[in-house]
Design an enzyme around this catalytic site. Structure first.
Site, mmCIF file in Angstrom:
data_model
loop_
_atom_site.group_PDB
_atom_site.id
_atom_site.type_symbol
_atom_site.label_atom_id
_atom_site.label_comp_id
_atom_site.label_asym_id
_atom_site.label_seq_id
_atom_site.Cartn_x
_atom_site.Cartn_y
_atom_site.Cartn_z
ATOM 1 C CG ASN A 109 16.034 5.796 -2.867
ATOM 2 O OD1 ASN A 109 15.676 4.618 -2.856
ATOM 3 N ND2 ASN A 109 17.044 6.236 -2.135
ATOM 4 C CB THR A 154 -32.279 16.570 15.125
ATOM 5 O OG1 THR A 154 -33.345 16.752 16.045
ATOM 6 C CG2 THR A 154 -32.436 17.565 13.970
ATOM 7 C CB SER A 276 -31.215 -15.709 6.402
ATOM 8 O OG SER A 276 -31.065 -16.723 7.365
ATOM 9 C CE LYS A 282 -33.136 -10.946 8.570
ATOM 10 N NZ LYS A 282 -32.050 -11.354 9.451
ATOM 11 C CG ASN A 284 -30.253 -10.216 5.873
ATOM 12 O OD1 ASN A 284 -31.204 -9.823 6.544
ATOM 13 N ND2 ASN A 284 -29.718 -11.414 5.999
ATOM 14 C CD GLU A 289 -25.975 -5.732 7.156
ATOM 15 O OE1 GLU A 289 -25.610 -6.250 8.220
ATOM 16 O OE2 GLU A 289 -26.783 -6.279 6.385
ATOM 17 C CE1 TYR A 316 12.204 4.058 -0.386
ATOM 18 C CE2 TYR A 316 14.172 2.998 0.485
ATOM 19 C CZ TYR A 316 12.882 2.911 -0.013
ATOM 20 O OH TYR A 316 12.276 1.695 -0.124
ATOM 21 C CD GLN A 321 9.748 -3.034 -0.338
ATOM 22 O OE1 GLN A 321 10.706 -2.746 -1.052
ATOM 23 N NE2 GLN A 321 9.660 -4.194 0.292
HETATM 24 N N1 ARG Z 1 11.024 -1.484 -3.493
HETATM 25 C C1 ARG Z 1 11.427 -0.209 -2.973
HETATM 26 C C2 ARG Z 1 10.199 0.535 -2.441
HETATM 27 O O1 ARG Z 1 9.126 0.176 -2.792
HETATM 28 C C3 ARG Z 1 12.061 0.610 -4.041
HETATM 29 C C4 ARG Z 1 13.052 1.618 -3.538
HETATM 30 C C5 ARG Z 1 14.211 0.900 -2.949
HETATM 31 N N2 ARG Z 1 15.256 1.791 -2.609
HETATM 32 C C6 ARG Z 1 16.262 1.439 -1.842
HETATM 33 N N3 ARG Z 1 17.162 2.326 -1.581
HETATM 34 N N4 ARG Z 1 16.341 0.250 -1.309
HETATM 35 O O2 ARG Z 1 10.306 1.461 -1.662
#
Ligand code: ARG
Length: 460
Positions: A109, A154, A276, A282, A284, A289, A316, A321
């Site tokens: 974490n 404007t 085109s 054309k 473009n 875009e 966490y 993720q």
């Molecule tokens: N792959 C996880 C992420 O990107 C890493 C952290 C995972 N932590 C856990 N307690 N499972 O967040």
């Protein structure tokens, strides 16, 4: 076999294995991951938590893995879920027992929080230098067109005379703020989450200040729960990139309008336009875009992470993720848009003749005509009404204010004299708008010089 197999009675289901894995995209963090582990191991050694021998083996092993990844010799596996466990597994495979000690006083974490933060921090200089290149192109083009009169708009209605330089430098001012926001983001994110552990710190006598310093952070993050939960820096970056893309998108919209036959204020270089498959005539503005289109995608990246984060309890959660792909996508997109957009601007041809012709119709000197009467003593509101009558008469007869005879002028107000024609001359109208920030050459020169200085200050 999973790292956590001690606790589990079954193998992970193959579907879960693939579903859970993030290695396909987070392998991009391998440099940050290894750099963080090197600093962590060194700190563990300095604090007496790891022996010198183990620390040496770990460093050597990690550097070897880094070299092999860079040489393309390593294939990561979803069986080890993410970059963190892939590197750890490789290390243990290479150096044995010592590799198993690296994760002491650390969690994935705080590890992922560190890696991702360092990645975002590492991309900011690239984004800044691309912005500086764009600013340089804008200054170069603006310098050529400081006396090129064009209609300012404007409501997309011709309004008052400006120069093409003034129009370009408006965008330069926006990109300067974007650069400032990137710098703010870099300054605020620079606190180190490593050592927050899973969420509650650790009982080991670690030195978070040492790792923070080794990894070039200003300080360790103050609260371990916040350390592992915070993704503000990613959101700040994507907010900044969204605003930047909004600026590029507005500019793109104008490029698209300006290349149309209705305007023809500019022509794009053949190398920056497309044809085109059916219409032989054309040409473009696909680059502009696409930049406009990709703006939606960067906004989407921001919205997706904001939405992921909005209901998460501390600390966490695996939802987090989902933070990486939008951030990678937003960065990749902007880093692709900025150089191509700058090159497109650098190579365009500016049709000052068409701009001048457009400026000649649409009464963009009507305010100047009212100002003329006001300077001769008439209250502005009355002058405004008088010129309104002149414009109505001209619209009926198909004339411009400049075509109006002195008799016709005098019929509306005896204050009109022969010098009104100078006051209506578009070059004069533009050149005399010398108020601070205005389109007069003295002011566009100042703006250009300021941006050039800004670029110098940001280029080493
Ligand atoms: N792959 C996880 C992420 O990107 C890493 C952290 C995972 N932590 C856990 N307690 N499972 O967040």
């Amino acid at each position: 076999m999973k790292l956590w197999s001690g606790r589990f009675g079954k193998e992970t289901d193959a579907l879960v294995n693939d579903f859970n894995a993030s290695i396909s995209f987070d392998q991009r963090l391998y440099r940050e991951d290894i750099r963080g582990s090197l600093a962590h191991a060194d700190m563990l050694r300095a604090c007496g938590i790891l022996s010198q021998e183990d620390a040496d083996a770990i460093s050597e092993g990690l550097l070897g893995i880094l070299a092999d990844v860079e040489a393309g010799k390593i294939t990561f596996t979803p069986d080890n879920e993410d970059i963190h466990m892939n590197v750890e597994a490789l290390l243990t495979k290479r150096i044995g027992q010592a590799g198993k000690r690296l994760h002491t006083a650390r969690s994935r974490n705080d590890q992922v929080a560190l890696d991702f933060r360092m990645y975002v921090r590492g991309e900011i200089p690239t984004l800044l230098s691309q912005l500086m290149e764009l600013e340089t192109v804008l200054c170069r083009q603006a310098k050529r067109y400081q006396t090129a009169v064009m209609p300012g708009y404007t409501h997309l209605q011709r309004a008052q005379p400006i120069s093409f330089a003034q129009h370009l430098m408006a965008y330069a001012a926006m990109f300067r703020r974007d650069a400032g926001r990137l710098e703010d983001c870099a300054a605020r994110l620079n606190e180190c989450p490593l050592g927050s552990g899973a969420l509650a710190g650790t009982t080991y006598p670690i030195d978070r200040f040492m790792t923070a310093q080794a990894l070039s952070f200003d300080a360790p993050m103050s609260n371990s729960l916040d350390g592992v939960s915070d993704r503000d820096y990613a959101l700040e970056l994507m907010s900044t990139l969204s605003i930047l893309m909004m600026h590029l998108s507005r500019f793109s919209e104008e490029i698209i309008l300006w290349c149309s036959w209705e305007f023809k204020f500019i022509e794009l270089d053949d190398a920056y336009a497309t044809g085109s498959s059916i219409m032989p005539q054309k040409k473009n503005p696909d680059v502009a875009e696409l930049v406009r289109g990709k703006t939606g995608r960067v906004y989407g990246d921001l919205m997706s992470l904001l939405t992921v984060m909005k209901g998460l309890p501390l600390a966490y959660n695996k939802d987090m993720q989902e933070d990486k792909e939008p951030v990678f996508d937003a960065i990749d997109t902007v880093e692709m848009c900025l150089p191509v957009f700058a090159a497109m601007l650098d190579t365009m041809t500016v049709r000052t003749d068409n701009m001048r012709a457009a400026a000649g119709r649409g009464f963009i000197n009507a305010t100047d005509c009212a100002d003329y009467l006001t300077k001769k003593g008439m209250p502005f509101r009355d002058a405004y009404t008088a010129v309104g009558q002149l414009v109505a008469a001209c619209t009926k007869s198909g004339k411009t204010l400049e075509d109006t005879t002195l008799e016709e002028f005098k019929a509306v107000s005896p204050l009109f004299e022969a010098d009104v024609y100078d006051a209506l001359n578009l070059e004069n109208c533009m050149a005399l708008r010398g108020s601070y920030g205005g389109p007069a050459v003295s002011e566009t020169s100042r703006q250009i010089a300021e941006i050039e200085q800004f670029v110098l200050d940001h280029t080493k």
